[in-house]
Design a protein around this motif. Sequence first.
Motif, short mmCIF file in Angstrom:
data_model
loop_
_atom_site.label_atom_id
_atom_site.label_comp_id
_atom_site.label_asym_id
_atom_site.label_seq_id
_atom_site.Cartn_x
_atom_site.Cartn_y
_atom_site.Cartn_z
N VAL A 22 0.67 -11.23 34.17
CA VAL A 22 1.23 -10.33 34.56
C VAL A 22 1.07 -8.93 33.60
CG1 VAL A 22 2.80 -12.05 35.06
CG2 VAL A 22 3.25 -11.31 32.74
N ALA A 23 -0.12 -9.06 32.69
CA ALA A 23 -0.60 -8.27 32.23
C ALA A 23 -2.04 -8.47 31.40
CB ALA A 23 0.58 -8.07 31.16
N MET A 24 -2.85 -7.52 31.11
CA MET A 24 -4.10 -7.55 30.69
C MET A 24 -3.77 -6.58 29.04
SD MET A 24 -5.48 -9.31 32.46
CE MET A 24 -7.23 -8.72 32.19
N VAL A 25 -4.55 -7.63 27.92
CA VAL A 25 -3.60 -6.47 26.95
C VAL A 25 -5.44 -6.04 26.36
CG1 VAL A 25 -3.62 -7.12 24.46
CG2 VAL A 25 -2.08 -8.00 26.37
N PRO A 26 -5.91 -4.85 26.68
CA PRO A 26 -7.79 -4.24 26.03
C PRO A 26 -7.57 -4.84 24.66
CG PRO A 26 -6.21 -2.67 26.43
CD PRO A 26 -5.41 -3.83 26.91
N GLY A 27 -8.99 -4.62 23.49
CA GLY A 27 -9.40 -4.19 22.69
C GLY A 27 -8.55 -5.18 21.24
N ASP A 61 -13.69 -9.91 21.32
CA ASP A 61 -14.72 -10.76 22.53
C ASP A 61 -14.14 -12.27 21.69
OD1 ASP A 61 -16.05 -8.78 23.43
OD2 ASP A 61 -17.98 -9.55 22.22
N ASP A 62 -13.19 -12.35 20.78
CA ASP A 62 -13.10 -13.79 21.02
C ASP A 62 -11.87 -14.02 21.67
OD1 ASP A 62 -12.21 -12.47 19.43
OD2 ASP A 62 -11.83 -13.94 17.57
N LYS A 63 -10.92 -13.29 21.53
CA LYS A 63 -9.38 -13.03 22.68
C LYS A 63 -9.68 -13.03 24.88
CE LYS A 63 -7.06 -14.42 19.02
NZ LYS A 63 -6.53 -15.62 19.50
N LYS A 64 -11.62 -12.81 25.28
CA LYS A 64 -11.17 -12.06 26.24
C LYS A 64 -11.18 -13.49 26.68
CE LYS A 64 -14.43 -8.97 29.38
NZ LYS A 64 -16.19 -8.75 29.18
N GLY A 65 -9.95 -13.34 28.16
CA GLY A 65 -10.40 -14.36 29.24
C GLY A 65 -8.76 -15.80 28.64
N LYS A 66 -8.82 -14.93 27.22
CA LYS A 66 -7.60 -16.75 26.77
C LYS A 66 -5.98 -15.56 26.93
CE LYS A 66 -10.59 -18.59 23.89
NZ LYS A 66 -10.65 -19.95 23.65
N VAL A 67 -5.29 -16.55 26.83
CA VAL A 67 -4.15 -16.00 26.92
C VAL A 67 -3.21 -16.25 25.68
CG1 VAL A 67 -1.83 -17.54 27.54
CG2 VAL A 67 -3.15 -17.92 28.85
#
Length: 194
Positions: free
Chosen positions: A156-161, A164-170
């Motif tokens: 429901v939301a995409m959190v930028p910034g 890389d370790d949190k990319k594609g993670k909940v």
Amino acid sequence: MTEKNINIEGEETLEEAPVEETDKATEEVNSEEAKGEETPEEEEKDPLEKAQEEIADLKDKWLRSVAEFENYRKRTLKERAELILNGGEKVITAILPILDDMERAIENGAKTDDPEVLREGMTLIHQKFMKTLEAQGVSKIETKNADFDTDVHEAVAMVPGMGDDKKGKVIDCLQEGYKLNDKVIRHAKVAVGQ
């Protein structure tokens, strides 16, 4: 039976065969016919009658099978309608004790002013409710530090910034998701790192 005999003089004479021998021969012929040799008309009727009897037997079996299948179909439709109508009975019966606990907590909440007691009571009721759901096959979908999975999560939301370790993670769960056995009945609404 009669036999022709020729005399020496050339005259033909008729002699009768002995009666006893003729009667025995006739009886033998009649008994052989009675044993199983049938006339051509009887041979034609027997296969026809046999075929008609077989047809009648097969028709009877077919009608019985059709009636049996029709009864089976009606019975399964009735059972399915009852299952749809009363299918939640097991779950409702399991949840009713939790409803009783909630009603007791509300009654006792009016008697006390201590919020900690109320919080403890609500926690106990919540735990009991979760155990009851688990007994019914309901389980919570894991979202903490999980990889985003479209089969069980709804972004429901995409959190930028977030790195890389949190990319594609909940990153955060906004609403819990649940499975009934292995089927997702509600997707978890999550915020995903970009």
